[in-house]
Design a protein around this motif. Structure first.
Motif, PDB file in Angstrom:
ATOM      1  N   LYS A  92      37.900  31.448  36.823  1.00 40.04           N
ATOM      2  CA  LYS A  92      37.884  30.031  37.212  1.00 40.04           C
ATOM      3  C   LYS A  92      38.135  29.880  38.717  1.00 40.04           C
ATOM      4  N   THR A  93      39.238  30.499  39.185  1.00 41.39           N
ATOM      5  CA  THR A  93      39.588  30.354  40.602  1.00 41.39           C
ATOM      6  C   THR A  93      38.558  31.074  41.473  1.00 41.39           C
ATOM      7  N   TYR A  94      38.034  32.203  40.980  1.00 42.80           N
ATOM      8  CA  TYR A  94      36.998  32.924  41.731  1.00 42.80           C
ATOM      9  C   TYR A  94      35.788  32.003  41.918  1.00 42.80           C
ATOM     10  N   SER A 205      47.452  34.962  38.803  1.00 46.36           N
ATOM     11  CA  SER A 205      47.070  33.923  37.863  1.00 46.36           C
ATOM     12  C   SER A 205      47.583  32.560  38.331  1.00 46.36           C
ATOM     13  N   SER A 206      46.722  31.538  38.190  1.00 40.62           N
ATOM     14  CA  SER A 206      47.143  30.176  38.540  1.00 40.62           C
ATOM     15  C   SER A 206      48.056  29.680  37.426  1.00 40.62           C
ATOM     16  N   ARG A 207      49.254  29.266  37.758  1.00 45.07           N
ATOM     17  CA  ARG A 207      50.195  28.784  36.747  1.00 45.07           C
ATOM     18  C   ARG A 207      50.230  27.260  36.700  1.00 45.07           C
ATOM     19  N   VAL A 234      38.497  20.415  39.741  1.00 41.08           N
ATOM     20  CA  VAL A 234      39.707  20.798  38.997  1.00 41.08           C
ATOM     21  C   VAL A 234      39.633  22.271  38.607  1.00 41.08           C
ATOM     22  N   ASP A 235      40.574  23.064  39.124  1.00 45.23           N
ATOM     23  CA  ASP A 235      40.668  24.476  38.736  1.00 45.23           C
ATOM     24  C   ASP A 235      41.820  24.565  37.731  1.00 45.23           C
ATOM     25  N   LEU A 236      41.456  24.678  36.463  1.00 46.43           N
ATOM     26  CA  LEU A 236      42.500  24.661  35.430  1.00 46.43           C
ATOM     27  C   LEU A 236      43.267  25.971  35.383  1.00 46.43           C
TER      28      LEU A 236
HETATM   29 MG    MG Z   1      43.046  30.768  38.433  1.00 43.19          MG
END
Ligand code: MG
Ligand code: ATP
Length: 462
Positions: A92-94, A205-207, A234-236
């Motif tokens: 997702k973030t990538y 990891s996005s928390r 939105v990056d979940l």
């Molecule tokens: Mg992420």
């Protein structure tokens, strides 16, 4: 036809996945819109989406198909939302940022820097007589609190709604940006403030769920028109099976909160697609409240479902794909940007008072008029629109929470009713047997049906 575009992206296998199951893959591409998927214990399933990006897809392809139409709409004054969804470590973030927001390799740049480039290209090409302003804000939803990533002292922003702006964050820091370089510096500063941790699937990891908002205002200096479009990315945070990942302590609390808000998102999608539910539980989590416009038809929306292609993560990928399928079923037609509709009596009164205040401003000192206005508000002759909106919003929150809790109670009562009905059948059978046996005491026999009948009477009322 849905106003939500849903695409699926399979990232390349990670080094860990290459080792697991000998690098086995659970997806077989059919064409650019459909694929076969094989999950453990499941038959091979076929899925179809607006677009499927396989392991070798370029970031530019994702931008061109998924984001560019939404950016164009924003420039035309139609609000847009782009969401990345999927399990932890799925990409997702990538997809959103690229390997990093300040990535120098043009090929690997993610959606965010490409959106910035696209917006400023448009501004450069627009007529000299059009004044364009771009403002950015950036928040994260961490442990159910909305934090301003440009000003960490604002750690519990309130989500509000009004007719003209739709859903908005009260008091959020908005930075006016003049060129792409400044935008990237700003975004990079915000991203460095984001909560990041380590999961089994992802070292960084996005928390938190991260929400980037671009407000694009265009105003003609020659003719009498102006246009505002809001673009939200939105990056979940990713879902995580805690029993599989073995998360503990703070990691476990974070994972539980993330999973809870993602299941609230699932509930909203279910409510929007089943058509049976009158109440859409947008207010059950901060995430669903922020996404209310995106899901409810007030915005052009694009969803990117990010998945691992590995057989070792097949069940997680399948649940992401099924989420995408359900989202595609949302039928809310895109509504035109909200315009003030018929004025309420309060608005009529307010505009009459505004007229009087305007006249007073012409003949009196502006500070005296301000004092007078404050006095009017304090005496209740005039209402402060902000506080009226606050009250309306609080009332809506209360009603919505009451409806959700009443629905829960009804479900609990239904369960209790089912259990009682089983008991009733058992007791009725016992009673029947007792009647037939002369040795059993039958004094209470007549009381049982009455008592149970009363209980049923109470429950039948629900
Ligand atoms: Mg992420
Ligand atoms: N399309 C891709 N190409 C190459 N590497 C990728 C791709 N997608 C993801 N990765 C790599 O996979 C790892 C995890 O990706 P990412 O951080 O984007 O996951 P995530 O979905 O945001 O997870 P989380 O929910 O934990 O934040 C990163 O090292 C990233 O560089």
């Amino acid at each position: 036809m849905s106003n939500i575009t849903v695409c699926v992206r399979f990232r390349p296998l990670s080094p860990k996945e290459k080792e697991a199951d000998g690098g086995a893959i659970c997806v077989q591409g059919l064409d650019s819109e459909s694929f076969f998927f094989k999950a453990e214990k499941e038959e091979e399933l076929a899925f179809c989406f607006d677009k499927v990006f396989y392991q070798d897809a370029e970031q530019a392809d994702v931008f061109r198909y998924l984001a560019m139409p939404v950016v164009q709409d924003t420039l035309n004054g139609i609000n847009g939302t782009i969401v990345t969804y999927g399990q932890t470590g799925a990409g997702k973030t990538y997809s959103m940022e690229g390997p990093s927001i300040s990535e120098s390799d043009g090929q690997k740049k993610g959606l965010l820097p490409r959106v910035v480039d696209n917006l400023f290209e448009h501004i450069k090409c627009s007529e000299e007589t059009t004044k364009c302003t771009v403002k950015i804000s950036m928040v994260e939803i961490y442990m159910e609190k909305v934090r301003d990533l440009f000003d960490l002292s604002k750690d519990n922003l309130q989500i509000k709604e009004n007719r003209t702006q739709g859903i908005f964050l009260s008091g959020v820091t908005e930075v006016t940006i003049l060129d792409p370089e400044e935008a990237l510096r700003c975004l990079s500063r915000g991203i460095s403030n984001r909560a990041v941790g380590e999961t089994q699937m992802n070292m960084t990891s996005s928390r938190s769920h991260c929400v980037y908002t671009f407000l694009v205002q265009q105003e003609s200096l020659k003719d009498d028109w102006s246009r505002t479009g809001k673009l939200v990315l939105v990056d979940l945070a990713g879902s995580e099976k805690v029993e599989k990942s073995g998360a503990e302590g703070r990691n476990l609390d974070e994972a539980k909160t993330i999973n809870k808000s993602l299941s609230a998102l699932g509930n909203v999608i279910n409510a929007l697609t089943t058509g049976k539910v009158n109440h859409i539980p947008y207010r059950d989590s901060k995430l669903t409240r922020i996404l209310q416009d995106a899901l409810g038809g007030n915005s052009r929306t694009a969803l990117l479902c990010c998945c691992s292609p590995s057989s070792s993560n097949a069940s997680e990928s399948l649940s992401t794909i099924r989420f995408g399928t359900r989202t595609k079923r949302i039928k809310a037609p895109l509504r035109a940007p909200a315009l003030p509709t018929q004025a309420t009596p309060f608005q009529h009164r307010r505009s009459a008072y505004d007229g009087i205040l305007e006249k007073l401003r012409k003949s009196l000192n502006p500070e005296d008029v301000m004092l007078l206005e404050e006095l009017f508000i304090r005496e209740g002759i005039l209402f402060d629109p902000q506080s009226t909106e606050d009250l309306e919003s609080a009332l809506e929150d209360m009603i919505s929470l009451s409806v959700s809790s009443m629905q829960e109670t009804i479900e609990e009562l239904n369960e209790a009713l089912e259990k009682l009905s089983v008991k009733y059948d058992a007791l009725a059978a016992e009673l029947e047997a007792a009647k037939r046996s002369p040795t059993v005491h039958v004094v209470s026999a007549g009381e049982y049906p009455n008592f149970i009948g009363k209980i049923f009477g109470v429950f039948n009322r629900f």
